[in-house]
Design an enzyme around this catalytic site. Structure first.
Site, PDB file in Angstrom:
ATOM      1  N   LYS A 100      39.174  39.954  43.627  1.00 41.48           N
ATOM      2  CA  LYS A 100      38.209  41.048  43.508  1.00 41.48           C
ATOM      3  C   LYS A 100      36.948  40.622  42.768  1.00 41.48           C
ATOM      4  CE  LYS A 100      41.391  45.026  43.698  1.00 41.48           C
ATOM      5  NZ  LYS A 100      42.725  44.424  43.758  1.00 41.48           N
ATOM      6  N   SER A 131      44.897  39.784  42.879  1.00 39.36           N
ATOM      7  CA  SER A 131      43.735  40.655  42.649  1.00 39.36           C
ATOM      8  C   SER A 131      42.549  39.986  41.971  1.00 39.36           C
ATOM      9  CB  SER A 131      44.151  41.877  41.831  1.00 39.36           C
ATOM     10  OG  SER A 131      44.408  42.967  42.674  1.00 39.36           O
ATOM     11  N   SER A 144      41.599  47.663  39.140  1.00 36.55           N
ATOM     12  CA  SER A 144      42.104  46.884  40.275  1.00 36.55           C
ATOM     13  C   SER A 144      42.225  47.773  41.508  1.00 36.55           C
ATOM     14  CB  SER A 144      43.458  46.245  39.945  1.00 36.55           C
ATOM     15  OG  SER A 144      43.738  45.179  40.822  1.00 36.55           O
TER      16      SER A 144
END
Length: 498
Positions: free
Chosen positions: A140, A137, A334
Site C-alpha cells: 500500500k 499490505s 490498512s
C-alpha cells in the site's frame, strides 16, 4: 487486510504517549511539522473549548500551532542536525544490533531488510534488500505514493448524477469513491431532486453507471470480508455493519445496493422512480443520454442528416475527501477498498484501463518516473491481498525516502498516514512489551499480514534525531504472534541508534 484490534489505553497513558509521539514526529519529520492533514485543519480552526491546537490570532506574524494544553510535552523537542553535520552512520554497529534480531525463529527462513538514512539516502544496513518478496499490505505504500504522484494531494473523486436529453431518466455515475456514505448520498439525492423539480420533472427512471472500471470486480481471493467487489460505485465500502475499518460482512452487489438506496432517497425527496434501478448498459436508450430518435430509422431512410446525441445534462455531484486524506486513511487502517480505488485512480490518470492489470501497470510506470528500484517488482493488486505481489525492501525504503524529501511535498501523506507504534491504526496494539516498548511513539510503520507473510516498513526517530526508513520482510513465518513481536523489536532497536 486483517490486522489486530486496537488495545485499550488508560486516559493518562494515552495522553502521555500521544504527546511523546507528537514531539518525536515533529522533530523528525521534514513534512509540515509531522502533522497529518486532518490535524493541520483542526489546528487552523478556531476553538471554543477542550484541547486547543493553535494559538489565538495575533497581529504579529502567525506562530506555529502550540501543543494542546491537555497534553503537554513530556520530552524536550528533538532537533535533528543538519544533513552536513550528520554522521554517515555506523553500518558495522547497526549490523551488530540487527543481525541477531533478524535471526529470530519467529521470522521464518525467508527474511530481508533495508535501513536508510532519509536525509542522505545512504543505506545503513541491508540483508537481501533487493530480493523481491511478497509484501502483503506494505505494498500500500507503493499504491499510495503512485496515486499522490500521478494526481496530487488535492485530487477528489466525484460521484455524479446526470439527466437524459428528454429528462425522463437520471443516471447515477460512480467515479470510484468507496468512501461515499449514506449522508453524502442523501445530500446528493436532495440536490438531484431540487434540480429535477426545477426542470419540471417529478417522475423518472433511474440508471446507474459503473463503466469507469473494467475487468472483473471480484478480487482473485474471491468473496472476502477484507474487500468488497471492486466497482466504481459503492457506499461505505459495501459494508453491511456499522464498521468503518477492518474486516466486515460485504454486499455482493455494492453498485446495485447504492442505486437502490439512492432511489429510495429520491422518492423521499418527492421524485417518483419508475421501475427498478438498472445498470446503464441495460437501461433504455434515454438512460445513456441518447435521444429517442437515435434508436429509430437510419438517417438515410428519411433523407435528413443524423443529429448528434446530446450530452447528458448534469444535475448534481459530490466529491470525496482530498487524496491526501484518503491516502492517510488507507495507510493508517490498512484499508483494502481504498487501496484498490487509489490504484485505479492512478490507472485513469495514466490513461490505462481501470482494472487490476491496468492499475498494476500504471503504478509501476508512475514509480519508474520517480526513479525507484523496481527490479523484480510486481503489482498484481493495490491492497496486497494478492500473493503474486512482489516488492523489495530496498524499494520500500526508497519510497519512504522519496516521501521524506522536502522537494516532494505531494508525497508527504505517505509518511503522515503511517500508524504510530503503540498508539494508532494497525499498530495500536503493538510495541507494548519490552524491549519493543522503546519504539512506542517513535516508530511509524505500515504493517503487512498474510498467512505465512509478515512485514513492517516505515520510519523511526533515532536517539540523535535522525529519521531512518526501514523495511523488514519475512516469508514462510509460522505465526503472526511470533513474527510481529520480532518485527517490532527490530524497528524499536533502530530508535536507540545514535
Amino acid at each position: 487486510m486483517p490486522e489486530p484490534r486496537m488495545w485499550q489505553l488508560t486516559a493518562g497513558s494515552a495522553a502521555l504517549g500521544l504527546a511523546l509521539a507528537a514531539v518525536a514526529v515533529t522533530a523528525a519529520g521534514p513534512w509540515d511539522t509531522g502533522q497529518r492533514t486532518a490535524e493541520r485543519a483542526r489546528a487552523a480552526a478556531p476553538a471554543t473549548g477542550g484541547a486547543h491546537h493553535a494559538r489565538p490570532p495575533a497581529p504579529a506574524p502567525p506562530r506555529r500551532p502550540a501543543p494542546a494544553p491537555s497534553a503537554p510535552g513530556v520530552l524536550p523537542a528533538l532537533h535533528a542536525p543538519a544533513a552536513a553535520e550528520r554522521p554517515a552512520g555506523r553500518p558495522a554497529d547497526l549490523a551488530a544490533t540487527l543481525v541477531p534480531l533478524l535471526a529470530d525463529p519467529g521470522l521464518g527462513p525467508l527474511r530481508t531488510a533495508s535501513v536508510v538514512d532519509t536525509a542522505t539516502g545512504t543505506q545503513l544496513y541491508g540483508e537481501g534488500a533487493g530480493t523481491p518478496m511478497t509484501p502483503a499490505s506494505t505494498v500500500k505504500i507503493a499504491t499510495v505514493a503512485a496515486a499522490l504522484s500521478a494526481l496530487g494531494p488535492d485530487h477528489r473523486i466525484p460521484t455524479t448524477v446526470t439527466a437524459s436529453a428528454d429528462g425522463r431518466t437520471v443516471t447515477l455515475t460512480g467515479g470510484g469513491d468507496p468512501t461515499l456514505d449514506p449522508a453524502r448520498l442523501g445530500r446528493l439525492a436532495a440536490d438531484t431532486a431540487r434540480a429535477l423539480k426545477a426542470r419540471g420533472h417529478t417522475s423518472v427512471r433511474l440508471a446507474y453507471d459503473t463503466s469507469l472500471y473494467e475487468g472483473p470486480e471480484l478480487h482473485p481471493i474471491g468473496p472476502n470480508e477484507n474487500l468488497a467487489p471492486v466497482t466504481a460505485l459503492m457506499t461505505s465500502e459495501g459494508r453491511l455493519d456499522k464498521s468503518d475499518s477492518g474486516p466486515a460482512p460485504r454486499t455482493a452487489d455494492p453498485a446495485g445496493d447504492t442505486a437502490t438506496a439512492f432511489a429510495g432517497l429520491l422518492t423521499a425527496a418527492g421524485v417518483k422512480i419508475t421501475g427498478a434501478p438498472a445498470r446503464a448498459t441495460d437501461a433504455p436508450a434515454e438512460a445513456t443520454g441518447a435521444p429517442a430518435e437515435a434508436t429509430g430509422a437510419p438517417a438515410e431512410a428519411t433523407g435528413t442528416p443524423a443529429a448528434a446525441p446530446k450530452a447528458p445534462a448534469p444535475l448534481a455531484r459530490t466529491h470525496s475527501a482530498s487524496l491526501a486524506d484518503l491516502a492517510e486513511r488507507t495507510l493508517t487502517h490498512s484499508d483494502n477498498d481504498l487501496a484498490e480505488a487509489l490504484a485505479r485512480q492512478t490507472a485513469l490518470a495514466r490513461e490505462q484501463p481501470a482494472s487490476f492489470d491496468g492499475a498494476g501497470k500504471a503504478v509501476r510506470d508512475e514509480l519508474a518516473e520517480l526513479g525507484l528500484p523496481l527490479a523484480g517488482a510486481r503489482f498484481a493488486d493495490g491492497s496486497g491481498l494478492d500473493r503474486r505481489d512482489r516488492v523489495s525492501a530496498a524499494l520500500l525504503t526508497a519510497l519512504l525516502t522519496r516521501a521524506a524529501d522536502p522537494a516532494r511535498p505531494a508525497l508527504r501523506p505517505v509518511l503522515t498516514g503511517l500508524p504510530v507504534g503503540g498508539f494508532t491504526g494497525t499498530l495500536a496494539g503493538r510495541f507494548d512489551t519490552a524491549p519493543a516498548t522503546a519504539g512506542a511513539g517513535l516508530v511509524r510503520a505500515k504493517t503487512g499480514t498474510l498467512t505465512g507473510v509478515n512485514t513492517l516498513a516505515g520510519t523511526v526517530v533515532t536517539a540523535d534525531g535522525r529519521l531512518l526508513a526501514f523495511a523488514f520482510l519475512a516469508g514462510s513465518t509460522l505465526s503472526p504472534y511470533e513474527a510481529q513481536p520480532a518485527l517490532d523489536r527490530l524497528s524499536a532497536a533502530l530508535a536507540g541508534q545514535g
